[in-house]
Design an enzyme around this catalytic site. Structure first.
Site: not given
Lengths: 101, 135, 130
Positions: C77-78
């Site tokens: 996940l960024c």
């Protein structure tokens, strides 16, 4: 070798299909997924976009087509049905993938 | 295959109405550290991202227009703008910001790397790219 | 072949996350390597363990987790997108003074560089979005 283009928008909602045809060269493969599958239907106001696009191959993702109740006999002539395994093969066979969202 | 890939960022969305334009710009900025050959392509409403004179002060939103102007410093070599999209929106190059570029090693300078291209030229840009990012 | 997958949309709202899942699964089943699945924009919402869909619907988050367990898949996940949207792991909770975490197992939060690296390392990048 050439590119694979994915189109996930209905051609009645956004011009992604029109763009893909305009920006793709000879030998391009164009895959309709999600709401993009409506672009593969024959007898619509935009069917000619696909029917007149020479030198390109069109594919439609079966599970998305089926979910939307579109029978195979409603497809524009020459549009090939693929499943997810076929989608993967198209990704592998082409140089790169361009997602036209 | 060489270590340097040609990255093309495809921008087709207007700024501010959604976060896509800003968050895709963030990828370009971070990506600069990886020394790839980077170009941006603006098509459809994406051309609105480059319109100058943006003032977001009354929206309490970050104005990211100044960031585009610095892209040359982040190693971006080309900002291509689709001619047909621009014309369809009643815009010309005069409406767009200018982005300067300089090669710090060779001191080669380009005043403005925002370049309007027709469909044929754009096809060439897409074809020669190794990776296309879409947001 | 080595593939990278980018997911730009959250679960349920948009089919992109379903498409990405089915594509990733099919690629793995065909013996390809999936170097990384990178979740960006609202795509980070694929990684909260608090998701509770109705019983007769698919559990998109658990489906990713199961796939990751089976194939040792890297689900990233960024961090910037996750912070904006309130997806938190222990490190982020500590750094930002949050009182809880909600990241699902097998997911990790990391920087955008992970997307760039995936694009460099992989033979193909496949993007699913809106």
């Amino acid at each position: 070798m050439a590119d694979l283009y994915t189109v996930n928008k209905s051609p009645f909602e956004k011009n992604s299909l029109e763009d893909v045809i305009r920006f793709s060269g000879e030998g391009a493969s164009i895959l309709f997924i999600e709401d993009g599958v409506y672009g593969a239907m024959a007898g619509t106001a935009v069917s000619d976009l696909v029917a007149n696009a020479t030198g390109r191959k069109f594919y439609v993702l079966g599970p998305d087509l089926k979910a939307r109740g579109i029978a195979e006999d409603r497809l524009i002539d020459g549009v090939e049905l693929v499943d997810y395994a076929g989608f993967v093969d198209l990704v592998v066979e082409n140089d790169k993938v361009q997602a036209w969202l | 295959m060489s270590d340097v890939k040609k990255f093309l960022y495809l921008n087709r969305r207007a700024p501010y109405g959604t976060i896509y334009a800003w968050e895709s710009l963030e990828v370009v900025l971070i990506g600069a550290a990886f020394d790839q050959e980077v170009s941006l392509m603006f098509v459809d409403d994406g051309v609105f991202q480059l319109v100058k004179g943006s003032d977001t002060s009354e929206l309490d939103m970050k104005n990211f227009m100044p960031t585009y102007r610095t892209l040359g410093d982040y190693g971006v070599r080309h900002l291509y703008v689709d001619k047909a999209s621009l014309e369809a929106r009643g815009l010309t190059q005069d409406d767009l910001i200018e982005v300067a570029w300089e090669d710090w090693e060779t001191e080669e300078e380009v005043d403005n790397i925002v370049e309007i291209v027709d469909s044929g030229q754009a096809i060439g840009v897409f074809e020669e790219s190794d990776v296309v990012f879409s947001f | 072949m080595k593939l990278a997958v980018q997911v730009n949309e959250g679960p349920y709202q948009h089919e992109a996350s379903d498409s990405a899942y089915h594509f990733t699964k099919a690629a793995l089943e065909k013996g390809h390597e999936v170097f990384r699945v990178f979740f960006y924009h609202d795509g980070v919402l694929n990684g909260t363990r608090l998701t509770t869909p109705p019983q007769d619907d698919r559990n998109i988050v658990e489906r990713w987790v199961a796939l990751a367990e089976k194939y040792d898949l890297d689900l990233v996940l960024c961090v910037a997108a996750a912070q904006r949207r309130g997806i938190v792991d222990e490190g982020e909770a500590e750094r930002n003074g949050k009182d809880a975490t909600n990241i699902a197992p097998k997911f990790r939060i990391s920087g955008l560089g992970q997307l760039i690296e995936a694009a460099i390392q992989s033979d193909r990048l496949v993007v699913f979005g809106d």
